[in-house]
Each structure stands twice: as structure tokens, then as C-alpha cells.
Design a protein around this motif. Structure first.
Motif, PDB file in Angstrom:
ATOM      1  N   MET A   1       0.846  -1.199   0.000  1.00 25.69           N
ATOM      2  CA  MET A   1       0.000   0.000   0.000  1.00 25.69           C
ATOM      3  C   MET A   1       0.876   1.241   0.000  1.00 25.69           C
ATOM      4  O   MET A   1       1.845   1.343   0.737  1.00 25.69           O
ATOM      5  N   GLU A   2       0.547   2.205  -0.867  1.00 22.82           N
ATOM      6  CA  GLU A   2       1.330   3.429  -0.997  1.00 22.82           C
ATOM      7  C   GLU A   2       1.044   4.347   0.174  1.00 22.82           C
ATOM      8  O   GLU A   2      -0.100   4.651   0.493  1.00 22.82           O
ATOM      9  N   ASP A   3       2.122   4.787   0.875  1.00 21.96           N
ATOM     10  CA  ASP A   3       1.883   5.659   2.021  1.00 21.96           C
ATOM     11  C   ASP A   3       1.618   7.083   1.570  1.00 21.96           C
ATOM     12  O   ASP A   3       1.876   7.457   0.433  1.00 21.96           O
ATOM     13  N   ALA A   4       1.102   7.888   2.492  1.00 19.38           N
ATOM     14  CA  ALA A   4       0.696   9.256   2.168  1.00 19.38           C
ATOM     15  C   ALA A   4       1.866  10.091   1.729  1.00 19.38           C
ATOM     16  O   ALA A   4       1.770  10.933   0.835  1.00 19.38           O
ATOM     17  N   GLY A   5       3.043   9.875   2.348  1.00 23.48           N
ATOM     18  CA  GLY A   5       4.210  10.685   1.994  1.00 23.48           C
ATOM     19  C   GLY A   5       4.639  10.466   0.554  1.00 23.48           C
ATOM     20  O   GLY A   5       4.981  11.394  -0.153  1.00 23.48           O
ATOM     21  N   THR A   6       4.600   9.181   0.120  1.00 21.50           N
ATOM     22  CA  THR A   6       4.971   8.879  -1.256  1.00 21.50           C
ATOM     23  C   THR A   6       3.983   9.495  -2.224  1.00 21.50           C
ATOM     24  O   THR A   6       4.348  10.081  -3.246  1.00 21.50           O
ATOM     25  N   HIS A   7       2.705   9.356  -1.921  1.00 18.91           N
ATOM     26  CA  HIS A   7       1.671   9.929  -2.781  1.00 18.91           C
ATOM     27  C   HIS A   7       1.823  11.443  -2.871  1.00 18.91           C
ATOM     28  O   HIS A   7       1.681  12.043  -3.942  1.00 18.91           O
ATOM     29  N   ASP A   8       2.138  12.078  -1.741  1.00 21.49           N
ATOM     30  CA  ASP A   8       2.288  13.527  -1.706  1.00 21.49           C
ATOM     31  C   ASP A   8       3.438  13.964  -2.600  1.00 21.49           C
ATOM     32  O   ASP A   8       3.348  14.941  -3.341  1.00 21.49           O
ATOM     33  N   ALA A   9       4.542  13.219  -2.536  1.00 22.56           N
ATOM     34  CA  ALA A   9       5.717  13.566  -3.333  1.00 22.56           C
ATOM     35  C   ALA A   9       5.473  13.387  -4.821  1.00 22.56           C
ATOM     36  O   ALA A   9       6.216  13.923  -5.640  1.00 22.56           O
ATOM     37  N   CYS A  10       4.425  12.634  -5.184  1.00 24.73           N
ATOM     38  CA  CYS A  10       4.134  12.378  -6.590  1.00 24.73           C
ATOM     39  C   CYS A  10       3.117  13.359  -7.164  1.00 24.73           C
ATOM     40  O   CYS A  10       2.706  13.222  -8.308  1.00 24.73           O
ATOM     41  N   SER A  11       2.688  14.323  -6.391  1.00 27.64           N
ATOM     42  CA  SER A  11       1.693  15.265  -6.893  1.00 27.64           C
ATOM     43  C   SER A  11       2.280  16.076  -8.037  1.00 27.64           C
ATOM     44  O   SER A  11       3.486  16.338  -8.077  1.00 27.64           O
ATOM     45  N   PRO A  12       1.451  16.490  -9.014  1.00 28.72           N
ATOM     46  CA  PRO A  12       1.955  17.228 -10.171  1.00 28.72           C
ATOM     47  C   PRO A  12       2.731  18.485  -9.783  1.00 28.72           C
ATOM     48  O   PRO A  12       3.787  18.758 -10.364  1.00 28.72           O
ATOM     49  N   ASP A  13       2.241  19.249  -8.815  1.00 27.65           N
ATOM     50  CA  ASP A  13       2.917  20.488  -8.437  1.00 27.65           C
ATOM     51  C   ASP A  13       4.330  20.218  -7.944  1.00 27.65           C
ATOM     52  O   ASP A  13       5.259  20.972  -8.247  1.00 27.65           O
ATOM     53  N   LEU A  14       4.489  19.155  -7.167  1.00 30.28           N
ATOM     54  CA  LEU A  14       5.810  18.843  -6.648  1.00 30.28           C
ATOM     55  C   LEU A  14       6.705  18.241  -7.727  1.00 30.28           C
ATOM     56  O   LEU A  14       7.925  18.437  -7.716  1.00 30.28           O
ATOM     57  N   LEU A  15       6.108  17.525  -8.665  1.00 28.85           N
ATOM     58  CA  LEU A  15       6.870  17.033  -9.817  1.00 28.85           C
ATOM     59  C   LEU A  15       7.408  18.211 -10.618  1.00 28.85           C
ATOM     60  O   LEU A  15       8.567  18.221 -11.038  1.00 28.85           O
ATOM     61  N   TYR A  16       6.574  19.220 -10.810  1.00 27.13           N
ATOM     62  CA  TYR A  16       7.018  20.427 -11.505  1.00 27.13           C
ATOM     63  C   TYR A  16       8.155  21.102 -10.745  1.00 27.13           C
ATOM     64  O   TYR A  16       9.115  21.610 -11.340  1.00 27.13           O
ATOM     65  N   LEU A  17       8.053  21.098  -9.425  1.00 27.42           N
ATOM     66  CA  LEU A  17       9.055  21.763  -8.603  1.00 27.42           C
ATOM     67  C   LEU A  17      10.419  21.074  -8.763  1.00 27.42           C
ATOM     68  O   LEU A  17      11.443  21.745  -8.932  1.00 27.42           O
ATOM     69  N   LYS A  18      10.412  19.754  -8.722  1.00 26.48           N
ATOM     70  CA  LYS A  18      11.675  19.038  -8.891  1.00 26.48           C
ATOM     71  C   LYS A  18      12.222  19.234 -10.306  1.00 26.48           C
ATOM     72  O   LYS A  18      13.434  19.415 -10.496  1.00 26.48           O
ATOM     73  N   SER A  19      11.343  19.213 -11.290  1.00 27.86           N
ATOM     74  CA  SER A  19      11.778  19.423 -12.674  1.00 27.86           C
ATOM     75  C   SER A  19      12.393  20.803 -12.839  1.00 27.86           C
ATOM     76  O   SER A  19      13.387  20.973 -13.543  1.00 27.86           O
ATOM     77  N   SER A  20      11.811  21.803 -12.190  1.00 26.74           N
ATOM     78  CA  SER A  20      12.337  23.167 -12.232  1.00 26.74           C
ATOM     79  C   SER A  20      13.734  23.222 -11.634  1.00 26.74           C
ATOM     80  O   SER A  20      14.632  23.881 -12.163  1.00 26.74           O
ATOM     81  N   PHE A  21      13.925  22.513 -10.533  1.00 26.75           N
ATOM     82  CA  PHE A  21      15.233  22.494  -9.879  1.00 26.75           C
ATOM     83  C   PHE A  21      16.283  21.826 -10.772  1.00 26.75           C
ATOM     84  O   PHE A  21      17.391  22.341 -10.950  1.00 26.75           O
TER      85      PHE A  21
END
Length: 388
Positions: free
Chosen positions: A1-21
Motif C-alpha cells: 500500500m502506498e503511504d501518504a508521503g509517497t503519494h504527496d511527493a508524486c503530486s503534479p505540483d511537486l513534480l514540476y518543482l523538482k523538474s524546475s530544480f
């Protein structure tokens, strides 16, 4: 089962943030994305993501990253969090102190005035796919640290990003085609062409240092480079030919040997002194192998100027299978209208048709996190021989 922290890190906004970095977007744009990730302030959640998935992950993987940029990001994140009275994650202070007190430098990157950027083309919005599966293509590039210091060939320009999005948006246009790019710079377009299955790719530039940097970028993307045409290029699907091609001295006889299906160029209409040479190079590369006959039967609207055949291409006795005439796609930011009008004038004199296809060939937004990239400033032109 996927934990909340992993799911949170996979959100589109955070994906964009890492891509920007990874793309080393300017710090102010990075902070803007960070604010958007959590309702306008840089919360502990966002700070933790930046620390764990940006700063620390880069170090863990040993990825080269400009330390000045890292320090600037850390300062900006801490200042932004403090300005809204958010709690600052302790690890951010520790990392900043580490960089400020250490005597590390950027080794050869400082000497070469180069930085590494990773351009992530997100082929989905991130809402349907899980985590980094949304990141379909990541292109590492060594780029100029200061493109205003006579190093423009190693800079990453908006038109190059635009052409890359275009190729990924219309892959069948470029798949199984012989593509020739003039003024290839860092080589991003060539990497994308190989990704969509171009049968042959030649990248060219008139500056030797730019050409060497381009070859390095091909290696970073697991592509082999060759400076001379050879049988190996045809045999190795990962081979790209790199050609030293100063427009002003390019031999017409050599250019006539290529016969590409598609010619590409990004931000190549910039200097009126080079425009006549550029037009000459385009004219030769786009010149069909058969021209309109001066005598045509009544009602015969066919124009050999607009077709090529396998016999033309191979010089053999194979059936004359019609091929489309070559054309060019040039992406450009019009910085000087007088220079662009001069380009149009010389193109018309050379029987080249220049058609603005910006509205009809719109690329998908595959770089939604690159706030510094103004897609609306780029125009796309299709260039081909006029059919008279």
C-alpha cells in the motif's frame, strides 16, 4: 500500500518543482512554483520536499550541479518561508551552512564556465500517471554559465525548447526521416530527433567549441557522435553526425551531397551579416533534385520541383517512388524586425517560400514547470522551394 508521503511527493505540483530544480530555472521562478505547491506559502511540507527530493537527492546521486545555484535556492527558500512566518525546516539551515562554510567549488565546470541542466519533458499532466512515470524524457545538458560572455552557442534558447516540444508533439513528421539541423548549439534538438526515431540526424555548427560541447551532450544522452560521414552512422541507430559548418564558407558541392528530408533551425535569424549565408545554405539543402520542366502538357499541374524519387536519392534502378520535397522548420524569436524582413527578402529572391505555421502547428506544453520559457514569443516558419 502506498503511504501518504509517497503519494504527496508524486503530486503534479511537486513534480514540476523538482523538474524546475533539475533544469536550474532561475531561483525566483523556482520560488514561485514552490508557493503554488501549497496555497501561496512555502510550508514545511514543501520545504521538506525541496530538501529531500531536490537538494539531497542531487547529492546522493552525485549529479553535477552548480553550487552557487544550490546556495541561492536555499537562501531564497529560507527567506520566503520566514517572510510568511512559516517554520523553517532545520535541515535547510544545516545545508546552507554546509555550503557557505565549505571550500568546495564546481571543479571543471567553473573553469569551463559550464553548468549541467536536466530538461524534463512531461508528456502527461501528471494527474493520471504515478510519480516519475509522468516524466517521459529527461535530457541532461552541459550549458553555458554566462551566455553573454561570447558563449551563446552553448546556451539553451527558447526556440530550441520550442522545436523540441514540436518534434515530441508531432513525432510521425520526423520519424524515419533524414533530419539536418543548422546552428545546433547544445544539441537538444538532435537528442529529441533520435528519441522519436529519425532515421539519420546531422547536427551542425560553425563554432568548434560549441561543436565539442554538443558532442559531450550527445554522450550524456547515450548517443554516439561522429564528425565524418561513414557506414557506421547508418549501422548504429544511436549515431549522430556532428558537422563543422560555418555558413559563410560552406561548400555548395558538399551541401548538395546531403539531400535531407527535413532541415531544422532554432534562433538562427539573428545577425544581418550572416543572413545571406544562411539563405544560401538553406537554398542548397532544400533544393529539389528535379526542377519544373519549361514545357508541360496542357492541364498537367504536376511539378517536379516538389517531388523527389528513390532513383534521385539512390542513383539506382529502383521504382520511382515519389517522396515529399524537403522543407525546413525554423523556430525564431523576432528580436529585430529589420533583420527578419531582410531574411524574408533574400528568401523570396532565392525562390524560397517562408510560411508562418505557428498557429497551425502548435506544440503541446511539455515544459509546464519552465516559467522562464516564454513559448508565446516563438514563431515557427516552414521554408521550402516555391513551386512556380
Amino acid at each position: 500500500m502506498e503511504d501518504a508521503g509517497t503519494h504527496d511527493a508524486c503530486s503534479p505540483d511537486l513534480l514540476y518543482l523538482k523538474s524546475s530544480f533539475l533544469a536550474m530555472e532561475p531561483a525566483d521562478y523556482f520560488i514561485s512554483l514552490a508557493r503554488q505547491s501549497d496555497g501561496g506559502s512555502i510550508t514545511e511540507r514543501v520545504q521538506t520536499f525541496i530538501l529531500e527530493h531536490c537538494i539531497n537527492s542531487i547529492e546522493d546521486k552525485g549529479t553535477a550541479c552548480n553550487l552557487t545555484y544550490m546556495k541561492n535556492i536555499l537562501k531564497k527558500v529560507i527567506t520566503a518561508a520566514e517572510s510568511t512566518h512559516d517554520v523553517v525546516v532545520e535541515g535547510l539551515y544545516e545545508q546552507l551552512a554546509y555550503y557557505l562554510t565549505s571550500h568546495m567549488d564546481d571543479d571543471l565546470l567553473i573553469e569551463k564556465n559550464r553548468i549541467y541542466r536536466q530538461i524534463s519533458f512531461l508528456c502527461s499532466s501528471g494527474h493520471d500517471d504515478k510519480c516519475l512515470n509522468s516524466m517521459n524524457l529527461v535530457v541532461p545538458l552541459q550549458c553555458s554559465l554566462n551566455m553573454l560572455e561570447g558563449d551563446t552557442g552553448c546556451a539553451l534558447w527558447p526556440s530550441s525548447l520550442f522545436l523540441s516540444e514540436l518534434i515530441l508533439s508531432y513525432p510521425m513528421t520526423f520519424s524515419n526521416k533524414f533530419c539536418f539541423e543548422v546552428g545546433s548549439g547544445v544539441g537538444l534538438v538532435g537528442v529529441i530527433l533520435k528519441h522519436v526515431g529519425a532515421s539519420k540526424v546531422i547536427l551542425s555548427d560553425g563554432d568548434m567549441s560549441t561543436l565539442e560541447n554538443m558532442k559531450l551532450n550527445l554522450e550524456l544522452n547515450h548517443l554516439a557522435s561522429e564528425t565524418m560521414a561513414s557506414q557506421r552512422i547508418c549501422e548504429n541507430p544511436n549515431m549522430v553526425e556532428c558537422k563543422h559548418l560555418p555558413w559563410e564558407s560552406a561548400s555548395e558541392s558538399e551541401l548538395q551531397t546531403y539531400h535531407p528530408d527535413i532541415v531544422l533551425g532554432a534562433d538562427i535569424i539573428y545577425d544581418p551579416l550572416y543572413v545571406p549565408h544562411l539563405i544560401r545554405v538553406l537554398s542548397v539543402l532544400l533544393r529539389p533534385l528535379k526542377f519544373c520542366s519549361s514545357e508541360r502538357k496542357a492541364g498537367d499541374l504536376s511539378c517536379y520541383r516538389c517531388t523527389r524519387t528513390t532513383e534521385d536519392m539512390n542513383g539506382d534502378n529502383s521504382p520511382n517512388e515519389a517522396k515529399e520535397a524537403p522543407n525546413a522548420y525554423i523556430a525564431a524569436v523576432i528580436r529585430n524586425m529589420e533583420t527578419f524582413n531582410y531574411f524574408l527578402k533574400l528568401a523570396a529572391e532565392a525562390s524560397l517560400s517562408v510560411l508562418d505555421v505557428t498557429a497551425t502547428m502548435k506544440p503541446k506544453n511539455l515544459l509546464p514547470y519552465m516559467l522562464s520559457y516564454d513559448r508565446s514569443s516563438v514563431h515557427l516558419y516552414q521554408v521550402s522551394f516555391s513551386c512556380i
